[in-house]
Scaffold this motif. Sequence first.
Motif, short mmCIF file in Angstrom:
data_model
loop_
_atom_site.label_atom_id
_atom_site.label_comp_id
_atom_site.label_asym_id
_atom_site.label_seq_id
_atom_site.Cartn_x
_atom_site.Cartn_y
_atom_site.Cartn_z
N PHE A 126 0.84 -1.21 0.00
CA PHE A 126 0.00 0.00 0.00
C PHE A 126 0.87 1.26 0.00
CE2 PHE A 126 -2.18 3.39 2.31
CZ PHE A 126 -3.32 3.52 1.56
N PHE A 127 1.90 1.29 0.83
CA PHE A 127 2.69 2.51 0.99
C PHE A 127 3.73 2.70 -0.12
CE2 PHE A 127 1.17 2.32 5.45
CZ PHE A 127 0.66 3.61 5.52
N VAL A 128 4.00 1.67 -0.90
CA VAL A 128 4.80 1.90 -2.11
C VAL A 128 4.01 2.76 -3.09
CG1 VAL A 128 5.61 0.76 -4.22
CG2 VAL A 128 6.31 -0.11 -2.00
N LEU A 129 2.71 2.53 -3.19
CA LEU A 129 1.88 3.15 -4.22
C LEU A 129 1.14 4.39 -3.74
CD1 LEU A 129 0.40 -0.24 -5.45
CD2 LEU A 129 2.08 1.15 -6.69
N ALA A 130 0.54 4.33 -2.55
CA ALA A 130 -0.38 5.39 -2.13
C ALA A 130 0.26 6.77 -2.01
CB ALA A 130 -1.06 4.98 -0.82
N PRO A 131 1.38 6.93 -1.28
CA PRO A 131 1.95 8.28 -1.14
C PRO A 131 3.07 8.56 -2.14
CG PRO A 131 2.97 6.83 0.46
CD PRO A 131 2.09 5.96 -0.41
N ALA A 132 3.16 7.78 -3.22
CA ALA A 132 4.33 7.82 -4.08
C ALA A 132 4.64 9.21 -4.62
CB ALA A 132 4.15 6.84 -5.25
N PRO A 158 7.03 13.81 -0.52
CA PRO A 158 8.41 13.73 -1.03
C PRO A 158 8.96 12.31 -0.87
CG PRO A 158 8.12 15.68 0.36
CD PRO A 158 6.88 14.85 0.53
N SER A 159 9.36 11.71 -1.98
CA SER A 159 9.87 10.32 -1.97
C SER A 159 8.92 9.40 -1.20
CB SER A 159 11.28 10.27 -1.35
OG SER A 159 12.18 11.05 -2.09
N GLY A 160 7.62 9.57 -1.44
CA GLY A 160 6.62 8.83 -0.67
C GLY A 160 6.74 7.33 -0.79
N TYR A 161 7.20 6.83 -1.93
CA TYR A 161 7.37 5.38 -2.14
C TYR A 161 8.39 4.77 -1.18
CZ TYR A 161 10.92 7.80 -4.82
OH TYR A 161 11.90 8.67 -5.20
N SER A 162 9.24 5.62 -0.58
CA SER A 162 10.28 5.10 0.31
C SER A 162 9.71 4.45 1.56
CB SER A 162 11.23 6.24 0.73
OG SER A 162 11.87 6.80 -0.40
N ILE A 163 8.51 4.85 1.97
CA ILE A 163 7.89 4.25 3.17
C ILE A 163 7.67 2.76 2.92
CG2 ILE A 163 5.91 4.30 4.72
CD1 ILE A 163 5.50 7.25 3.85
N GLY A 164 7.04 2.44 1.80
CA GLY A 164 6.83 1.04 1.47
C GLY A 164 8.12 0.31 1.19
N ALA A 165 9.09 1.00 0.57
CA ALA A 165 10.37 0.36 0.26
C ALA A 165 11.07 -0.09 1.53
CB ALA A 165 11.25 1.33 -0.53
N CYS A 207 -3.06 2.08 -5.39
CA CYS A 207 -3.12 2.78 -6.69
C CYS A 207 -4.13 3.91 -6.66
CB CYS A 207 -3.47 1.79 -7.79
SG CYS A 207 -2.18 0.59 -8.18
N TRP A 208 -5.31 3.66 -6.09
CA TRP A 208 -6.36 4.68 -6.08
C TRP A 208 -5.96 5.90 -5.26
CZ3 TRP A 208 -11.01 0.86 -5.08
CH2 TRP A 208 -11.19 0.07 -6.22
N VAL A 209 -5.43 5.66 -4.09
CA VAL A 209 -5.00 6.80 -3.25
C VAL A 209 -3.83 7.53 -3.91
CG1 VAL A 209 -4.02 7.45 -1.01
CG2 VAL A 209 -5.84 5.75 -1.12
N GLY A 210 -2.92 6.78 -4.53
CA GLY A 210 -1.78 7.41 -5.18
C GLY A 210 -2.19 8.29 -6.35
N ALA A 211 -3.08 7.78 -7.22
CA ALA A 211 -3.51 8.55 -8.39
C ALA A 211 -4.33 9.77 -7.97
CB ALA A 211 -4.30 7.66 -9.33
N ALA A 212 -5.25 9.56 -7.01
CA ALA A 212 -6.08 10.68 -6.55
C ALA A 212 -5.21 11.76 -5.89
CB ALA A 212 -7.14 10.18 -5.57
#
Length: 434
Positions: A11-17, A21-28, A114-119
């Motif tokens: 979820f956190f790879v995609l949602a705050p991507a 700032p560098s939101g994908y890093s949380i999931g990474a 994906c939905w949260v990330g795109a929105a």
Amino acid sequence: MQQGVLNAAAFFVLAPALWLPSGYSIGAILLVMLGLWRWPAVLRGRLAPHAPLRAWALVVLAMGLVWSMYLFEGGRLITNTLGLDRSSKYFLVLLALPAVWAQRPAAWALRWGCWVGAAGAGLLAGWQVLVQHLVRAEGYTNAIQFGNLSLLLALWSGIWAVQASCPYERLLGALAAVLGIAASVLSGSRGGWVVLPVLLVLFVWFARPQTQGSQGSHGRRGLLALGAALLTCLLLAALPPVQQRAHEAAQELLQQPEPEKSNTATGSRLAFWMHAWRLGLEHPWLGAGQLGYEQSQREAVARQEMPSMSVHFNHAHNEWLDMFAKRGLLGVIGLALFYAVPGLLCWRCLRRGGREPLENAAAAGNEDAARSECHAAALCGLVTVLGYLGFGMTQVMFAHNNGNLMYLLPMSLWLAVCWPGAGAPAAFRAPIPR
């Protein structure tokens, strides 16, 4: 507990991507932590990927080695985003991969991510253009990267919206997809718009898993896909931001006697491409390296063979030519495998209707849901590969951290759903989360 961490990571790879700032890093970070937890089992031989996921791991390793070719240049270690910082991302992803060898992320985590990330990307783009009055939405990166990645999130959102079983979820997914496309439009990134019709044809053609009764509907699917692409082109052409950017490109090409020597976006790209091709021919096998490329570019500017603005850029604005100039044919082969292997794996899953993965997931007891999830993930993966191929014609996506990680991490997740961990002993296998 491991399944919960994996779902959170997906979820956190995609949602705050894009809207952090560098939101994908949380999931990474979560994926790396879970992967390190699994590595003792890998080393003891109790956990191993089967062929498809092993092939993905090998191409990640190969690409990491390609980026490591010129870590030492001019007697010093290159540590910025074009040196150690970039190659280290690939080796960190290798550490994270065991997280998806034994378990697969839940569909809801990918769907809502994906939905949260795109929105979020669409809302951020609207804020930057309408409230902050930026000329182009750029998120926390640059306008081109932001627009291209927003477009991918939009398409992923649409794919998962089609697979959703609840009407309100389909509506939310469609709204998220529209917001993601809006972010792309407000970014003014023309390269993404060029590839969008092709991706839409793919999306419509494979929107639903093919069944034995649907084999005769290929003609109808083809017409629907072409119609969707044509309608999208017409809608895009009617939007003022798209018209403005297209007009600028035409002016830059047609109103300059030598556009490749002008300080314009289109002219400078022509200069970058021509220079990278010449440099690659001079160093065909291993390339000139990053510092060699930059030095050659400065010399070309001094000879007035390139526009003066070229010195502010460190790549060729074309993925293949940039790789050829800096790492030669060896790098080009590595890049080709980096696209081809996951693309073929996703294509194989789509063409076989998810049958092979389902043989390993039969215990889930819900074949239709499992087939739908495998199909959606495979389509997301194929869209990712083709999207990056298209974006790479006018931009070097892998010159940026977000371009690398938003290919590596989502692709690892898509493949984990397409090809669940058949290579893991039964004690490690997790059922498909519903």
